[in-house]
Design a protein around this motif. Structure first.
Motif, PDB file in Angstrom:
ATOM      1  N   LEU A   1      10.614   7.048 -12.697  1.00 20.78           N
ATOM      2  CA  LEU A   1      11.417   8.252 -13.676  1.00 20.78           C
ATOM      3  C   LEU A   1      10.433   9.062 -14.421  1.00 20.78           C
ATOM      4  O   LEU A   1      11.183  10.185 -14.669  1.00 20.78           O
ATOM      5  N   TRP A   2       9.164   8.759 -14.638  1.00 22.52           N
ATOM      6  CA  TRP A   2       8.363   9.680 -15.191  1.00 22.52           C
ATOM      7  C   TRP A   2       7.799  10.910 -14.295  1.00 22.52           C
ATOM      8  O   TRP A   2       7.132  11.550 -14.889  1.00 22.52           O
ATOM      9  N   GLY A   3       8.270  10.753 -12.949  1.00 27.38           N
ATOM     10  CA  GLY A   3       8.069  11.916 -12.287  1.00 27.38           C
ATOM     11  C   GLY A   3       6.439  11.946 -11.867  1.00 27.38           C
ATOM     12  O   GLY A   3       5.898  13.235 -11.604  1.00 27.38           O
ATOM     13  N   ARG A   4       5.650  10.802 -11.663  1.00 26.96           N
ATOM     14  CA  ARG A   4       4.251  11.026 -11.558  1.00 26.96           C
ATOM     15  C   ARG A   4       3.931  11.016 -10.007  1.00 26.96           C
ATOM     16  O   ARG A   4       2.890  11.568  -9.586  1.00 26.96           O
ATOM     17  N   SER A   5       4.937  10.795  -8.999  1.00 21.47           N
ATOM     18  CA  SER A   5       4.452  11.010  -7.732  1.00 21.47           C
ATOM     19  C   SER A   5       3.015  10.052  -7.475  1.00 21.47           C
ATOM     20  O   SER A   5       2.289  10.594  -6.954  1.00 21.47           O
ATOM     21  N   SER A   6       3.039   8.840  -7.996  1.00 21.84           N
ATOM     22  CA  SER A   6       1.664   8.245  -8.103  1.00 21.84           C
ATOM     23  C   SER A   6       1.439   7.312  -6.571  1.00 21.84           C
ATOM     24  O   SER A   6       2.526   6.969  -6.155  1.00 21.84           O
ATOM     25  N   ARG A   7       0.109   7.167  -6.665  1.00 19.18           N
ATOM     26  CA  ARG A   7      -0.080   6.208  -5.421  1.00 19.18           C
ATOM     27  C   ARG A   7      -0.368   4.833  -5.834  1.00 19.18           C
ATOM     28  O   ARG A   7      -0.539   4.026  -4.935  1.00 19.18           O
ATOM     29  N   ASN A   8       0.131   4.504  -7.097  1.00 14.16           N
ATOM     30  CA  ASN A   8       0.004   3.197  -7.673  1.00 14.16           C
ATOM     31  C   ASN A   8       1.095   2.622  -7.866  1.00 14.16           C
ATOM     32  O   ASN A   8       2.141   3.145  -8.487  1.00 14.16           O
ATOM     33  N   PRO A   9       1.579   1.533  -7.017  1.00  5.23           N
ATOM     34  CA  PRO A   9       2.909   0.996  -7.079  1.00  5.23           C
ATOM     35  C   PRO A   9       3.342   0.346  -8.447  1.00  5.23           C
ATOM     36  O   PRO A   9       4.700   0.406  -8.840  1.00  5.23           O
ATOM     37  N   ASP A  10       2.225  -0.145  -9.493  1.00  2.61           N
ATOM     38  CA  ASP A  10       2.703  -0.372 -10.593  1.00  2.61           C
ATOM     39  C   ASP A  10       3.374   0.774 -11.697  1.00  2.61           C
ATOM     40  O   ASP A  10       4.110   0.224 -12.704  1.00  2.61           O
TER      41      ASP A  10
ATOM     42  N   ASP B   1      -3.982   8.621   3.782  1.00  6.56           N
ATOM     43  CA  ASP B   1      -4.939   9.291   4.822  1.00  6.56           C
ATOM     44  C   ASP B   1      -4.513   8.759   6.227  1.00  6.56           C
ATOM     45  O   ASP B   1      -4.426   9.147   7.220  1.00  6.56           O
ATOM     46  N   SER B   2      -4.118   7.244   6.314  1.00 15.48           N
ATOM     47  CA  SER B   2      -3.720   6.651   7.433  1.00 15.48           C
ATOM     48  C   SER B   2      -2.543   7.245   8.167  1.00 15.48           C
ATOM     49  O   SER B   2      -2.469   6.989   9.352  1.00 15.48           O
ATOM     50  N   VAL B   3      -1.743   7.991   7.391  1.00 14.00           N
ATOM     51  CA  VAL B   3      -0.519   8.347   7.937  1.00 14.00           C
ATOM     52  C   VAL B   3      -0.181   9.968   7.997  1.00 14.00           C
ATOM     53  O   VAL B   3       0.609  10.527   8.527  1.00 14.00           O
ATOM     54  N   LYS B   4      -1.362  10.711   7.273  1.00 12.27           N
ATOM     55  CA  LYS B   4      -1.176  12.083   7.247  1.00 12.27           C
ATOM     56  C   LYS B   4      -1.365  12.648   8.470  1.00 12.27           C
ATOM     57  O   LYS B   4      -2.000  12.437   9.363  1.00 12.27           O
ATOM     58  N   GLY B   5      -0.369  13.618   8.620  1.00  6.18           N
ATOM     59  CA  GLY B   5      -0.153  14.394  10.002  1.00  6.18           C
ATOM     60  C   GLY B   5       1.036  13.537  11.035  1.00  6.18           C
ATOM     61  O   GLY B   5       1.113  14.190  12.268  1.00  6.18           O
ATOM     62  N   ARG B   6       1.162  12.446  10.752  1.00  9.20           N
ATOM     63  CA  ARG B   6       2.250  11.695  11.500  1.00  9.20           C
ATOM     64  C   ARG B   6       3.412  11.410  10.770  1.00  9.20           C
ATOM     65  O   ARG B   6       4.503  11.417  11.309  1.00  9.20           O
ATOM     66  N   PHE B   7       3.404  11.112   9.353  1.00  8.55           N
ATOM     67  CA  PHE B   7       4.652  11.042   8.635  1.00  8.55           C
ATOM     68  C   PHE B   7       5.061  12.068   7.915  1.00  8.55           C
ATOM     69  O   PHE B   7       3.975  12.886   7.471  1.00  8.55           O
ATOM     70  N   THR B   8       6.254  12.504   7.667  1.00 13.49           N
ATOM     71  CA  THR B   8       6.622  13.322   6.621  1.00 13.49           C
ATOM     72  C   THR B   8       7.759  12.750   5.769  1.00 13.49           C
ATOM     73  O   THR B   8       8.782  12.078   6.083  1.00 13.49           O
TER      74      THR B   8
ATOM     75  N   GLU C   1       0.882  -1.279  -0.106  1.00 11.94           N
ATOM     76  CA  GLU C   1       0.119  -0.161  -0.029  1.00 11.94           C
ATOM     77  C   GLU C   1       0.922   1.241   0.085  1.00 11.94           C
ATOM     78  O   GLU C   1       2.024   1.352   0.373  1.00 11.94           O
ATOM     79  N   PHE C   2       0.377   2.325  -0.573  1.00 13.69           N
ATOM     80  CA  PHE C   2       0.970   3.512  -0.532  1.00 13.69           C
ATOM     81  C   PHE C   2       0.949   4.324   0.667  1.00 13.69           C
ATOM     82  O   PHE C   2       0.088   3.867   1.608  1.00 13.69           O
ATOM     83  N   VAL C   3       2.082   4.997   1.098  1.00  5.16           N
ATOM     84  CA  VAL C   3       2.484   5.625   2.243  1.00  5.16           C
ATOM     85  C   VAL C   3       2.542   6.934   1.874  1.00  5.16           C
ATOM     86  O   VAL C   3       1.675   7.806   2.428  1.00  5.16           O
ATOM     87  N   ALA C   4       3.485   7.514   1.309  1.00  5.73           N
ATOM     88  CA  ALA C   4       3.820   8.868   0.685  1.00  5.73           C
ATOM     89  C   ALA C   4       4.535   8.939  -0.567  1.00  5.73           C
ATOM     90  O   ALA C   4       5.339   8.003  -0.909  1.00  5.73           O
ATOM     91  N   ALA C   5       4.513  10.111  -1.127  1.00  4.47           N
ATOM     92  CA  ALA C   5       5.326  10.352  -2.258  1.00  4.47           C
ATOM     93  C   ALA C   5       5.601  11.883  -2.263  1.00  4.47           C
ATOM     94  O   ALA C   5       5.052  12.693  -1.745  1.00  4.47           O
ATOM     95  N   ILE C   6       6.782  12.010  -3.170  1.00  2.00           N
ATOM     96  CA  ILE C   6       7.575  13.308  -3.313  1.00  2.00           C
ATOM     97  C   ILE C   6       7.914  13.505  -4.653  1.00  2.00           C
ATOM     98  O   ILE C   6       8.294  12.766  -5.272  1.00  2.00           O
ATOM     99  N   SER C   7       7.683  14.798  -5.114  1.00  2.00           N
ATOM    100  CA  SER C   7       7.937  15.192  -6.547  1.00  2.00           C
ATOM    101  C   SER C   7       9.427  15.016  -6.679  1.00  2.00           C
ATOM    102  O   SER C   7      10.275  15.279  -5.724  1.00  2.00           O
TER     103      SER C   7
END
Length: 124
Positions: free
Chosen positions: A100-109, A62-69, A46-52
């Motif tokens: 590599l495509w810089g999408r910062s996606s929540r999709n692990p694929d 949502d499960s980590v928002k406000g707790r993880f950075t 499952e997705f946790v976080a992404a950065i551009s």
């Protein structure tokens, strides 16, 4: 190609903190959007976080928002995940991934490269 190596996992009590790091080598790190994912036993990854690419944009589950950075240092080729107020349900193997495509996606694929993972265990 890029190689990713996570570190910083361990055992922590509920309410505690951990900081995960992911070191990248290979192609220019700033070309990649980066993500953190996790997988608990018997569950899907499952997705946790992404950065551009330059770090100006971040997103969180949502499960980590406000707790993880999530943060990155392109000069040092690293991306980090600061985890505070940890809960037993955060227990999982945590993986960093590069897109590599810089999408910062929540999709692990959509991530081309993955580290080997680091175990985080939160005791109650």
């Amino acid at each position: 190609q890029v190689q990713l190596v996570e570190s910083g996992g361990g055992l922590v009590q509920a309410g505690g903190s951990l900081r995960l790091s992911c070191a990248a080598s290979g192609r220019i790190f700033s070309m990649y959007a980066m993500g953190w994912f996790r997988q608990a036993p018997g569950k899907e990854r499952e997705f946790v976080a992404a950065i551009s690419r330059r770090g100006e944009s971040t997103s969180y589950a949502d499960s980590v928002k406000g707790r993880f950075t999530i943060s990155r240092d392109n000069a040092k080729n690293t991306v980090s995940l600061q985890m505070n107020s940890l809960k037993p349900e955060d227990t999982a193997v945590y993986y960093c991934a590069a897109d590599l495509w810089g999408r910062s996606s929540r999709n692990p694929d959509l991530y081309e490269y993955w580290g080997q993972g680091t175990q985080v265990t939160v005791s109650s």
